[in-house]
Design an enzyme around this catalytic site. Structure first.
Site, PDB file in Angstrom:
ATOM      1  N   HIS A  56     -11.820 -18.639  -3.156  1.00 15.13           N
ATOM      2  CA  HIS A  56     -12.062 -20.015  -3.579  1.00 15.13           C
ATOM      3  C   HIS A  56     -13.201 -20.146  -4.582  1.00 15.13           C
ATOM      4  O   HIS A  56     -13.229 -21.088  -5.364  1.00 15.13           O
ATOM      5  CB  HIS A  56     -12.353 -20.904  -2.369  1.00 15.13           C
ATOM      6  N   GLY A  57     -14.150 -19.243  -4.530  1.00 19.83           N
ATOM      7  CA  GLY A  57     -15.245 -19.367  -5.477  1.00 19.83           C
ATOM      8  C   GLY A  57     -16.195 -18.193  -5.368  1.00 19.83           C
ATOM      9  O   GLY A  57     -16.306 -17.561  -4.318  1.00 19.83           O
TER      10      GLY A  57
END
Lengths: 471, 334
Positions: A326-327
């Site tokens: 996600h990041g």
């Protein structure tokens, strides 16, 4: 290009006109869709089309070789090439700075002072989605689970199909590629169901996520202050709703647009906030990613085929990497860790406590408990760093907090909406959206659809980007 | 049930029936005028034009007073050149001036409008930071998709009142009547004040010029401490910033002039107290080596009375525009 802009509507009308009105062969229509997909992507940043092209060419070539050769060594090399190129892109564009920062920190522990050059790397929109999608193609071919795409055009369209290009669903090739083989034309029912899903998706994104929830979550996560528990929880609930409506809204738009063109994409969300337990949550939230992680990470790691300890390790590794997907920040890893922990604890408890949850009230309590725990994880997902996350958690659990921040209007709107979301998800657990729409009386459907179109016209948000575009 | 074209058309009819009433209400009851949104895309469009201007052209930067009080079409009819309007309501020109001086080759006249409560905000301060993020940087990073969307949006936007961002759904939710806790202020509910065209030329609407209920609603907002004099940061840093940029601009052949448009009411009372002229205005002109036109230095502008303390009505805006042109011509800046 964003779905929630006037430009996209002009684009979609042109594509639909070329697709349905202009008499083109099926091959020409597919070429048109491919070009439209490149335009859709290139209008954001033209040079980054090159990445898409390279990913397409490499995976097409690797796929062809994997389909033809039986030599195990050669097959492994072609698979590794595909994985290396896709993960290489992802690693460089998404994790380059993160890796350098951590390297700097690591060597700092040994007293070495190293300052890496600052890379101003632009994160290509949706890179995590299309790289995972194309990797699934070569991995499935390697394990001989699928047939290769018949033509380069079919494969290129699979990689770039504009409705789901930048934020999923992450579609498997055996689900989408065969749909390109025969001419497609949406039936009237399919076309207008697609249009209705597009309306609902845009309504979720622009009215709920951007207009009602986003300003509140930005206020709460943007302040460095210690807050009253009511404000802190409301802000976290607002983000919880925002990310759901933003992402589920995008997925609905994608499914709807594909439907208008005569293609079918599977659900990506099935009322996740009504889940009882976390294994159910992950069968309902971002289904295409969780099934990808299950099939290409958890099961190859051994899944639950070995010892209990090994199963827990596999579960945790999968969720940690899911968090990192996600990041590029440790807060996302912490988010994944919490979910891994929840899943492990749930699994442990299921082995110890035999709870019969067939009573509606008990189900509701368990769903509420799950929803509450999910909200705690969102703090790490959204906070800019661990300090901010811990401060907000402190406010949520009455460790400190003096400051009120939100207006009563915001409190009422967010708490009412999120109560409805939770109850709505809980009671919709055994239903599908399309099924419910089909059972809705005509007058109610027309009124509801009209009100949503009206809502889209008056909302006046400034074309905010979908949250998941950055992943 | 089966979804058909007729279902969709019926839904569209519902939507347009609601929209017509909505538009009618805001246009006829609340008196919001149709017009262009004062948004980042349109600003970016005009910012892009600066790249092609020559030394006879004029670029206006500043905040709402600079935008509302100068009529660029009248300016065009008098001088033969329509200025590029880059003033931004609620924003300081701190980063806009920097952007034009550093990132363009523009060598014409840069007319900087000053509203002290916004102008004396640091680059990282509340009056300027958002201008950099939402306007200047937006222009630099604007995608083709965003340009295309703005182009499409302009077919709709100028014809409707309801598209005004001040009556977006988010702003309307702020009108809900729930009382706030003691320490919480509600959102600001703006009355309609102006109408803007595609050139970002802004004119006050007759209701604000003539109707005291509109004027009172606006002055109640200005009366609030948050709006009266919003930002006051280090004069040394801010004046130094403009002085450096002005010198750099002048060295390459450009001309810089500052204006201080007329105010009245509490602005006339408090601005001189908070920003004493000798410490701010006079020092700004001195250190930047630039000409400046303070409304109190001229008998015509001194007598002007903005209906809501801060912005001129159409008649005065035209007079003020002629006056500024005349003053600039007298100083051979135009």
């Amino acid at each position: 290009m964003l779905f929630n802009t006037t430009g996209f509507f002009a684009f979609l009308i042109i594509v639909l006109a070329l697709y349905y009105i202009v008499p083109l062969s099926w091959k020409a229509r597919k070429i048109m869709l491919l070009l439209a997909s490149y335009v859709f992507y290139g209008l954001w940043n033209p040079p980054l089309i090159l990445l898409l092209l390279i990913s397409t060419l490499v995976d097409w070539t690797a796929g062809q070789k994997l389909a033809k050769t039986e030599d195990p060594g050669a097959r492994k090399r072609w698979l590794l090439l595909s994985i290396f190129v896709n993960l290489g892109f992802l690693g460089f564009f998404k994790y380059g700075n993160f890796l350098m920062e951590n390297f700097q920190m690591l060597v700092g522990l040994f007293g070495v002072s190293y300052t890496p050059p600052k890379w101003d790397i632009l994160l290509p929109m949706g890179i995590s989605f299309y790289t995972f999608q194309t990797m699934s193609y070569t991995i499935d071919l390697y394990f001989k689970r699928i047939q290769p795409a018949r033509t380069f055009l079919d494969f290129a369209l699979y990689v770039t199909f504009f409705p789901q290009l930048v934020a999923g669903p992450i579609v498997r090739s055996d689900e989408l590629v065969p749909q390109f083989y025969e001419p497609k034309r949406a039936t009237q029912q399919q076309f207008f169901t697609g249009l209705l899903l597009l309306t609902i998706g845009l309504f979720q994104k622009t009215v709920f996520a951007d207009s009602v929830l986003s300003p509140v979550s930005e206020d709460i996560f943007g302040t460095g202050d210690q807050l009253l528990a009511l404000d802190a929880w409301t802000g976290v609930l607002a983000f919880s709703g925002q990310i759901f409506f933003d992402f589920a809204g995008y997925s609905l738009c994608a499914i709807g647009i594909a439907g208008m063109l005569g293609f079918s994409l599977s659900d990506n969300f099935r009322y996740p906030y009504g889940s009882i337990g976390f294994s159910e949550l992950w069968r309902r939230w971002h289904i295409s990613l969780s099934s990808w992680l299950r099939d290409y990470l958890y099961i190859p790691l051994g899944g639950n085929r070995y010892s209990n300890i090994r199963t827990y390790i596999n579960l945790m590794l999968t969720m940690l990497l899911g968090g990192l997907w996600h990041g590029a920040a440790w807060t996302f890893v912490a988010w994944g860790f919490l979910h891994g922990l929840y899943l492990a604890v749930e699994r442990l408890l299921r082995n110890i406590v035999k709870l019969k949850a067939d009573n509606l009230f008990i189900q509701l309590i368990l769903a509420f408990l799950t929803f509450t725990c999910v909200n705690i994880t969102w703090v790490f997902f959204r906070a800019k760093d661990f300090g901010a996350a811990m401060k907000l958690l402190g406010s949520m659990f009455f460790v400190h907090g003096e400051k009120a921040l939100l207006t009563t209007n915001d409190l009422v709107l967010v708490l009412t909406l999120m109560t409805l979301v939770f109850l709505g998800h809980f009671f919709m657990r055994r239903h599908s959206l399309v099924g419910v729409l089909q059972r809705t009386p005509l007058w109610l459907l027309v009124a509801g659809w009209g009100i949503m179109i009206f809502g889209l016209m008056i909302v006046q948000t400034s074309g905010q980007q979908f949250i998941y575009f950055q992943f | 049930m089966k979804l058909k074209l007729s279902t969709f058309i019926a839904a569209l009819c519902v939507a347009f029936a609601l929209l017509l009433q909505y538009e009618w209400y805001f246009r006829n009851v609340e008196r919001w005028p149709p017009g262009y949104d004062n948004n980042a895309d349109l600003w970016a469009y005009w910012r892009g034009k600066v790249e092609k201007l020559d030394e006879k052209d004029v670029v206006i930067v500043g905040s709402s007073r600079g935008q509302f009080d100068l009529n660029i079409h009248l300016w065009d009819s008098i001088t033969g050149r329509r200025p590029v309007m880059l003033a931004i309501p609620g924003g300081s020109p701190y980063h806009t001036v920097e952007d034009i001086v550093v990132n363009t080759d523009f060598k014409g006249l840069l007319l900087v409008s000053t509203a002290p409560g916004l102008f004396y905000s640091l680059g990282s301060g509340g009056g300027a930071a958002w201008v950099k993020a939402e306007m200047v940087d937006y222009y630099q990073k604007q995608t083709y998709a965003q340009k295309f969307s703005q182009w499409c949006y302009e077919f709709i936007d100028p014809h409707f009142a309801y598209t005004d961002p001040d009556i977006s759904l988010k702003h309307l939710t702020e009108r809900l009547p729930f009382p706030n806790r003691d320490s919480i202020e509600g959102g600001t509910v703006w009355p309609p004040m102006v109408r803007m065209d595609r050139y970002r030329n802004v004119r006050m609407i007759p209701e604000m010029e003539n109707d005291t209920s509109f004027q009172n609603q606006q002055t109640r907002i200005w009366h609030h401490p948050e709006w009266k004099n919003r930002y006051k940061d280090s004069a040394d840093v801010i004046i130094g910033h403009y002085a450096d940029l002005a010198r750099k601009f002048q060295e390459r052949g450009g001309r810089v002039a500052f204006i201080r448009p007329p105010v009245t009411g509490e602005y006339l009372e408090f601005e001189p107290q908070m920003f004493p002229r000798d410490q701010y205005w006079d020092r700004l002109l001195r250190e930047s080596g630039s000409k400046g036109y303070h409304f109190q230095d001229n008998p015509v502008s001194r007598e002007m009375i903005p209906p809501e303390w801060s912005h001129l009505n159409r008649r005065d805006a035209d007079i003020y525009t002629r006056l500024i042109i005349e003053l600039l011509r007298n100083d051979q800046l135009l």
